[in-house]
Structure formats: structure tokens, C-alpha cells
Design a protein around this motif. Sequence first.
Motif, PDB file in Angstrom:
ATOM      1  N   MET A   1       0.852  -1.214   0.000  1.00  0.00           N
ATOM      2  CA  MET A   1       0.000   0.000   0.000  1.00  0.00           C
ATOM      3  C   MET A   1       0.878   1.251   0.000  1.00  0.00           C
ATOM      4  N   PHE A   2       0.443   2.245  -0.737  1.00  0.00           N
ATOM      5  CA  PHE A   2       1.218   3.477  -0.854  1.00  0.00           C
ATOM      6  C   PHE A   2       1.287   4.198   0.498  1.00  0.00           C
ATOM      7  N   PRO A   3       2.489   4.633   0.922  1.00  0.00           N
ATOM      8  CA  PRO A   3       2.657   5.288   2.229  1.00  0.00           C
ATOM      9  C   PRO A   3       2.250   6.766   2.183  1.00  0.00           C
ATOM     10  N   TYR A   4       0.983   7.020   2.206  1.00  0.00           N
ATOM     11  CA  TYR A   4       0.487   8.389   2.072  1.00  0.00           C
ATOM     12  C   TYR A   4       1.022   9.324   3.152  1.00  0.00           C
ATOM     13  N   LYS A   5       1.042   8.841   4.374  1.00  0.00           N
ATOM     14  CA  LYS A   5       1.395   9.700   5.499  1.00  0.00           C
ATOM     15  C   LYS A   5       2.807  10.238   5.396  1.00  0.00           C
TER      16      LYS A   5
END
Length: 493
Positions: A1-5
Motif C-alpha cells: 500500500m502506498f505510504p500516504y502519510k
Amino acid sequence: MFPYKTSFKLDRQSSQALYIQLSNQFIQFIKDQKLPTKTKLPGTRTLAELLDVHRKTIVACYEELTLQGWVESIPKKGTFVHSKLPELNPEDYSEAVIAIHEKEGFYFYKSKALQRKNAVQKEGVMYLNDGISDTRLTPIEEIGRTYRRLASKTSIHSHLSYGSTYGNEQLRTVLTNYLNTTRGLHITKKQLLITRGSQNGIFLASQLLLKQGDVIVVGETNYIAADETFLYTDAQIERVGVDADGLVITEIEKLCKRKNIRAVYVTSHHHHPTTVTLSAERRIHLLNLAKEYGFAIIEDDYDYDFNYNHAPILPLASHDTNGNVIYIGSICKTVAPVFRIGYLIASPSFIEEAAKLRRIVDRQGDALLELAFADFINTGALDSHIRKVLKVYKARRDLFCNFLQEELDDFFSFEVPKGGMAVWLHLKKSYSWKEVAVVARKQSVEIGDFTRYDSMQTGHNCIRVGFASYTEEEIYELVKRLKRAMWELKNKN
């Protein structure tokens, strides 16, 4: 999952809105395929919590991305990276960070005629020039007052939109009258086009006169920017000799019998670069040849106003009764190079065509500047400025030539110019300008591109050196530095 934070960086002190910062970063991630097509994005509440921003910021961000076509919203499913985005195929720049614009991804044409580079000015270095005015003498306060007076008029707004490609009407009228009075011309406003200086006029004229293979005649030594302009058209340049009386017209006559001459370029008043004046006999001869063989004379009268020993000599254009002369001049040299105002004078039909061409390369000039100079000329301020700087430049010419002769007579010879702002300096054959440039640089003097004065490689060993832009103290300093350099060269030899 893309690390948005951890992937998004927000600068809350920036003047750029947070949602725009987010949008731009989203776009970059999509372009880099870190967020591939059809990737589902987090809900607005979820992403707002992750990035510690208000939910409205995320809503605005997604709306912006949707408007730009990067994402699409599917009812009851969420927001996704747009499914129809084409894939980019960027090179692997993992080894180093390279800006995209540093290497173009397309072919473009380069001109062999345009190879000169601008020198980078350094503090403490004295740069030789080929004859420019001293901008410190510019009547900037008077010009500023003229600007303010014009700007305060209610009618000024009519000059702020698109205007005539021929130039400001008022300036054209004023210049027509002024040139008729001072240059002995007999022209109407229809014969005058305002240009962005002499060089702009040379370019326009060359584009209308010359095509690939057409022949234009210039001096064996010639103004380098004119040469470049003619070569840019793919014209064929034929060169004739230059002596104490200017262009050797008998050589032009011989060329006319062998080739179809389209134009002759001449700086009749003070030949560039040698500073000699075209004699009266040769002027008449050239005009007669132009009539007989039907070629144009491009007369570049770049420094008409600067004469120290006699009154200015009237241009060829004042004696032209057959419409062969295209007369070009400017105010830039007289006042300051930054004021890009010149003029091109020819037949009405030629001016009309030049105005059409100008429309696609330089839609119009600076209307406010042109209005200001119309006033500057009309009030007599230009003539007053010319009288003032003539005295200054004559004194500088005399000082420069006298000091040069006293201190460097073993190395240089020259004729004191009767006008203009430069000396044609002959280096004695024991030395080369290449050697001089090296030792002069040690004395913080930059000679510049000396090769441009001898494009035919005749070995005349001369360059053009301006004096007008130096104060008395600067002239002393320049000659002293040159003297130290020349003595170092002499001792080395």
C-alpha cells in the motif's frame, strides 16, 4: 500500500494553498507511476486524518485532480487514478537527479551564423568595447519626468493597447520632420518604420531582400552583426576592399558585371569597424551603380551625430533620387542602448511589407517609450543632449589617443578618428592579439573576440577599441594596464 502519510510534504508557511500542494504532489506520483492507473485513493476523511489537514482540503484536492483529468470519481465506489491515462516511460534517473528541461526530447535547427557568446562581466575587470555611449551621461531624470507627465494624462490609456506595427504615429511624425531637417532627407511618414534599434532594421531589410544564394556585397572588414544577419538568410556574401576612402566601389562595379547583386551594405559615415568615411566621389559612384544594376543599398548610419572635426556628412539617402537606398539608424547609440528605438526608411511599399513582417516577429514597439522620445525630440532635449555628449566624447577621444600614443607607441599605431566612438587600433606585426589577450587578462583587461574584426583572415592585425564609455580616470587606468601587459609580452619575446 502506498505510504500516504510519509510521502506528502506540506509547507504550511507557503503562500500556495495546501490543496494545490497536495494536487501537485499527487500528479507527480501518478506521472512516476507510484500511483498507477485505476489505483483507488483513500477516502477524504481517512486521508485528512493521515495528513493532519481539514477534510475540505482533501475534497478540494480531489476536485482539482478531477478537473485536470488525473483522477475519476465512481459513484458508491470511490476516487481512482484515471483508468485511461497513458503510461509515461521515463528514463531511469536513479543514479542522479536531472531536471527534465536540461535535455530536449526533440530536434531543432541551429544556425552556424549565430555562434557568438555574451561575455560574463566580472567585478574589477575592464572590458574593451567597439564604441558604445557612456550610460552615465544618459539624461535619465529628464526622460523620467517625460514618462511621468505622459502617464498622468487621461488620454494615455489609448496607448496601452495594441498599436500600429509601423510604430507610434506621433513618433513617426516627429522623426520624419527631424530627419528631414538634420539629414537632408525628403520623406513622408509613409516611408518610415519605427524599429527596435538599427539591428532590428537590418534584420527586417535582409529578410525582405535576401534568399538562399542571393548576393550581398559588404566590406572586407565589416560589422559582424550585419554579417551574421545576412548569413542567417543563407545569402552569399561578397567582400570588397576598404581603404582610407571607404568601400572600394570599383570592385563592386566589377562584381556587378559578373554577378546579380541584390544589395550592398555600407556604413557610409564611419565605416564599421575601421571608422573611415565613404568619400563623395564613391558615394555618387555607388548610387549610379545601384540605379544601373537595380540593387538595394542598405545604409546603416549608426552614429551620424558624433563628429568632432566637421559637421556631419549627409547620408547617401539624402542624394538618392531613384529609390535604391534603405536608410537605417537609431537613437540607441545617441542616448543609451537600453532605449530600443530606431528607424527604417525606404519606399512606402517596402515599409508596408516590413511592417507586415514585423507583425509576426515583434508585434509592436513600446508605445510609452516611443511617446516619451517623440516629446524628447520635439522639445529639443535630444539636440541638447547630443551637444553635451559631443564635447565629452571629443575630450575623451583626444585624451585616449594622446595617452595611447605617449605610452604605447612602440606597440600600436592608429589614425585619430574624425568622429564616432572608437579607434581602429593596429597592433604591430611583432605581436598577435591572441598573445595580447592572454597577458591583458592578467592585468584584468578583457580584449574580447578580436577575431570578429578579421573574418576573412587577412591578417590586418587591427581591432576596434571604444573610448566614449570611459571617464578620464578610466582611460588612464585602461592604458596603464595595457602598458603593463604589453611590456610583459615584449620581455617574454
